[in-house]
Design a protein around this motif. Structure first.
Motif, PDB file in Angstrom:
ATOM      1  N   GLU A  39      -7.766  -4.030  -3.551  1.00  0.00           N
ATOM      2  CA  GLU A  39      -6.471  -4.569  -3.123  1.00  0.00           C
ATOM      3  C   GLU A  39      -5.319  -3.838  -3.805  1.00  0.00           C
ATOM      4  O   GLU A  39      -4.301  -3.549  -3.174  1.00  0.00           O
ATOM      5  CB  GLU A  39      -6.400  -6.069  -3.409  1.00  0.00           C
ATOM      6  CG  GLU A  39      -7.278  -6.890  -2.483  1.00  0.00           C
ATOM      7  CD  GLU A  39      -7.389  -8.349  -2.891  1.00  0.00           C
ATOM      8  OE1 GLU A  39      -6.785  -8.755  -3.911  1.00  0.00           O
ATOM      9  OE2 GLU A  39      -8.098  -9.091  -2.185  1.00  0.00           O
ATOM     10  N   ALA A  90      -4.997  -0.442  -2.147  1.00  0.00           N
ATOM     11  CA  ALA A  90      -4.373  -0.581  -0.828  1.00  0.00           C
ATOM     12  C   ALA A  90      -2.874  -0.821  -0.967  1.00  0.00           C
ATOM     13  O   ALA A  90      -2.073  -0.258  -0.206  1.00  0.00           O
ATOM     14  CB  ALA A  90      -5.027  -1.721  -0.052  1.00  0.00           C
ATOM     15  N   ALA A  91      -2.475  -1.625  -1.932  1.00  0.00           N
ATOM     16  CA  ALA A  91      -1.050  -1.890  -2.151  1.00  0.00           C
ATOM     17  C   ALA A  91      -0.326  -0.608  -2.566  1.00  0.00           C
ATOM     18  O   ALA A  91       0.791  -0.335  -2.106  1.00  0.00           O
ATOM     19  CB  ALA A  91      -0.866  -2.975  -3.205  1.00  0.00           C
ATOM     20  N   GLU A  92      -0.953   0.186  -3.411  1.00  0.00           N
ATOM     21  CA  GLU A  92      -0.346   1.456  -3.850  1.00  0.00           C
ATOM     22  C   GLU A  92      -0.215   2.416  -2.670  1.00  0.00           C
ATOM     23  O   GLU A  92       0.817   3.067  -2.495  1.00  0.00           O
ATOM     24  CB  GLU A  92      -1.187   2.084  -4.963  1.00  0.00           C
ATOM     25  CG  GLU A  92      -0.656   3.404  -5.467  1.00  0.00           C
ATOM     26  CD  GLU A  92       0.735   3.315  -6.075  1.00  0.00           C
ATOM     27  OE1 GLU A  92       1.459   4.329  -6.036  1.00  0.00           O
ATOM     28  OE2 GLU A  92       1.119   2.241  -6.573  1.00  0.00           O
ATOM     29  N   GLN A  93      -1.239   2.493  -1.845  1.00  0.00           N
ATOM     30  CA  GLN A  93      -1.170   3.355  -0.660  1.00  0.00           C
ATOM     31  C   GLN A  93      -0.084   2.880   0.299  1.00  0.00           C
ATOM     32  O   GLN A  93       0.629   3.685   0.894  1.00  0.00           O
ATOM     33  CB  GLN A  93      -2.527   3.409   0.038  1.00  0.00           C
ATOM     34  CG  GLN A  93      -3.558   4.189  -0.747  1.00  0.00           C
ATOM     35  CD  GLN A  93      -4.932   4.150  -0.104  1.00  0.00           C
ATOM     36  OE1 GLN A  93      -5.193   3.377   0.809  1.00  0.00           O
ATOM     37  NE2 GLN A  93      -5.825   4.993  -0.602  1.00  0.00           N
ATOM     38  N   ARG A  94       0.048   1.567   0.431  1.00  0.00           N
ATOM     39  CA  ARG A  94       1.086   1.001   1.291  1.00  0.00           C
ATOM     40  C   ARG A  94       2.474   1.365   0.757  1.00  0.00           C
ATOM     41  O   ARG A  94       3.357   1.749   1.517  1.00  0.00           O
ATOM     42  CB  ARG A  94       0.912  -0.520   1.378  1.00  0.00           C
ATOM     43  CG  ARG A  94       1.748  -1.194   2.416  1.00  0.00           C
ATOM     44  CD  ARG A  94       1.412  -2.681   2.655  1.00  0.00           C
ATOM     45  NE  ARG A  94       0.850  -3.416   1.543  1.00  0.00           N
ATOM     46  CZ  ARG A  94      -0.442  -3.709   1.391  1.00  0.00           C
ATOM     47  NH1 ARG A  94      -1.318  -3.326   2.289  1.00  0.00           N
ATOM     48  NH2 ARG A  94      -0.868  -4.393   0.354  1.00  0.00           N
ATOM     49  N   ARG A  95       2.667   1.287  -0.562  1.00  0.00           N
ATOM     50  CA  ARG A  95       3.958   1.656  -1.167  1.00  0.00           C
ATOM     51  C   ARG A  95       4.270   3.132  -0.913  1.00  0.00           C
ATOM     52  O   ARG A  95       5.395   3.489  -0.559  1.00  0.00           O
ATOM     53  CB  ARG A  95       3.951   1.366  -2.671  1.00  0.00           C
ATOM     54  CG  ARG A  95       4.076  -0.106  -3.021  1.00  0.00           C
ATOM     55  CD  ARG A  95       4.288  -0.325  -4.517  1.00  0.00           C
ATOM     56  NE  ARG A  95       3.112  -0.028  -5.321  1.00  0.00           N
ATOM     57  CZ  ARG A  95       2.136  -0.880  -5.587  1.00  0.00           C
ATOM     58  NH1 ARG A  95       2.194  -2.111  -5.106  1.00  0.00           N
ATOM     59  NH2 ARG A  95       1.113  -0.532  -6.336  1.00  0.00           N
ATOM     60  N   LYS A  96       3.275   3.989  -1.089  1.00  0.00           N
ATOM     61  CA  LYS A  96       3.477   5.429  -0.866  1.00  0.00           C
ATOM     62  C   LYS A  96       3.813   5.710   0.594  1.00  0.00           C
ATOM     63  O   LYS A  96       4.701   6.510   0.900  1.00  0.00           O
ATOM     64  CB  LYS A  96       2.232   6.215  -1.276  1.00  0.00           C
ATOM     65  CG  LYS A  96       2.039   6.309  -2.769  1.00  0.00           C
ATOM     66  CD  LYS A  96       0.776   7.086  -3.099  1.00  0.00           C
ATOM     67  CE  LYS A  96       0.550   7.173  -4.594  1.00  0.00           C
ATOM     68  NZ  LYS A  96      -0.700   7.888  -4.911  1.00  0.00           N
ATOM     69  N   TYR A  97       3.105   5.056   1.499  1.00  0.00           N
ATOM     70  CA  TYR A  97       3.342   5.258   2.926  1.00  0.00           C
ATOM     71  C   TYR A  97       4.750   4.804   3.307  1.00  0.00           C
ATOM     72  O   TYR A  97       5.463   5.492   4.040  1.00  0.00           O
ATOM     73  CB  TYR A  97       2.288   4.510   3.746  1.00  0.00           C
ATOM     74  CG  TYR A  97       2.461   4.657   5.234  1.00  0.00           C
ATOM     75  CD1 TYR A  97       2.220   5.876   5.862  1.00  0.00           C
ATOM     76  CD2 TYR A  97       2.868   3.585   6.019  1.00  0.00           C
ATOM     77  CE1 TYR A  97       2.383   6.017   7.225  1.00  0.00           C
ATOM     78  CE2 TYR A  97       3.033   3.718   7.384  1.00  0.00           C
ATOM     79  CZ  TYR A  97       2.794   4.935   7.982  1.00  0.00           C
ATOM     80  OH  TYR A  97       2.962   5.078   9.336  1.00  0.00           O
ATOM     81  N   GLN A  98       5.161   3.657   2.793  1.00  0.00           N
ATOM     82  CA  GLN A  98       6.505   3.154   3.086  1.00  0.00           C
ATOM     83  C   GLN A  98       7.573   4.082   2.511  1.00  0.00           C
ATOM     84  O   GLN A  98       8.606   4.317   3.143  1.00  0.00           O
ATOM     85  CB  GLN A  98       6.668   1.729   2.560  1.00  0.00           C
ATOM     86  CG  GLN A  98       5.869   0.724   3.370  1.00  0.00           C
ATOM     87  CD  GLN A  98       5.847  -0.665   2.753  1.00  0.00           C
ATOM     88  OE1 GLN A  98       6.186  -0.847   1.585  1.00  0.00           O
ATOM     89  NE2 GLN A  98       5.421  -1.646   3.543  1.00  0.00           N
TER      90      GLN A  98
END
Length: 194
Positions: free
Chosen positions: A166, A169-177
Motif C-alpha cells: 500500500e 502504491a501510494a508513492e507511485q500514485r504521488r509520482k504519477y500525479q
C-alpha cells in the motif's frame, strides 16, 4: 515475535503470551483469565483489568498485542463492557509504545481452524494441538486469548507485506500525479508562449 493475545471482557478477560518461531511454529509462554465480579463498580473492574494487564506487559514485554475486535451482535451491555476492557488494554499498550492489532472472531477462527464459523470447542481443540499443550486451556476465554495470539503471529507477515504494498502504491500514485501536473504546466506554458 512475542505476541500478547487478549480476549477482552469485564467478567472474564483472557490474556496470553506466545512466541513465534520459524514458519508457523508458536510456543505458549503464559495464559490466564482476569476475573472481575459483576456486582462491583465499573471503574473498579476496569482498574483490576488495567492492573493485571500492566503486570503482564511489564513481565512478558510483548512486541505486539492482538485484541479481539468487538462485534455489535452481542447485547449492548456486553459489547460496551468488552469495548471498555479492550480500550483499557489498548491504552496500556500505547503508553508503552506497543503496537496493537484488532482481529475479528471470524479471522481468528479461520486462522486457527480453517473455518471462520468454528465453534468454541473447535477453537480450543486446535489451540491445544497447535501449541502442543498437555491439556485444553480453560475457560474458553483462555483458549480465545491464545487463538488471538496465534492468529496474529500467522497473519503478521501478510499484514506487513500488505502495508508495504500500500505504501509503494501510494508513492507511485504521488509520482504519477506529480508527472501529470508537470506535463499540464508545460502544456499550459507552451500555449501561453504562442
Amino acid at each position: 515475535m512475542r505476541v500478547m493475545g487478549v480476549d477482552p471482557g469485564l467478567t472474564r478477560c483472557g490474556l496470553s503470551v506466545i512466541e513465534s518461531g520459524k514458519g508457523r511454529q508458536v510456543i505458549a509462554l503464559d495464559v490466564d483469565v482476569v476475573r472481575t465480579p459483576a456486582g462491583h463498580p465499573l471503574a473498579h473492574r476496569l482498574l483490576a483489568i488495567s492492573d493485571a494487564v500492566d503486570h503482564w506487559l511489564d513481565t512478558h514485554r510483548p512486541d505486539v498485542i492482538a485484541i479481539e475486535r468487538v462485534f455489535s451482535n452481542q447485547n449492548a451491555n456486553t459489547a460496551m463492557g468488552t469495548a471498555q476492557a479492550g480500550g483499557v488494554i489498548a491504552l496500556a499498550a500505547a503508553r508503552r509504545d506497543i503496537d496493537v492489532h484488532f482481529h475479528t472472531p471470524s479471522e481468528v477462527k479461520a486462522a486457527v481452524t480453517g473455518n471462520g464459523r468454528a465453534d468454541k470447542a473447535q477453537v480450543t481443540e486446535m489451540v491445544t494441538r497447535i501449541l502442543a499443550l498437555q491439556q485444553k486451556p480453560t475457560p474458553a476465554d483462555a483458549a480465545d486469548a491464545l487463538a488471538l495470539a496465534i492468529c496474529h503471529c500467522w497473519r503478521a507477515p501478510m499484514l506487513g507485506r500488505m502495508a508495504a504494498a500500500e505504501e509503494m502504491a501510494a508513492e507511485q500514485r504521488r509520482k504519477y500525479q506529480a508527472t501529470l501536473k508537470a506535463k499540464a504546466k508545460a502544456a499550459q506554458m507552451s500555449r501561453s508562449t504562442r
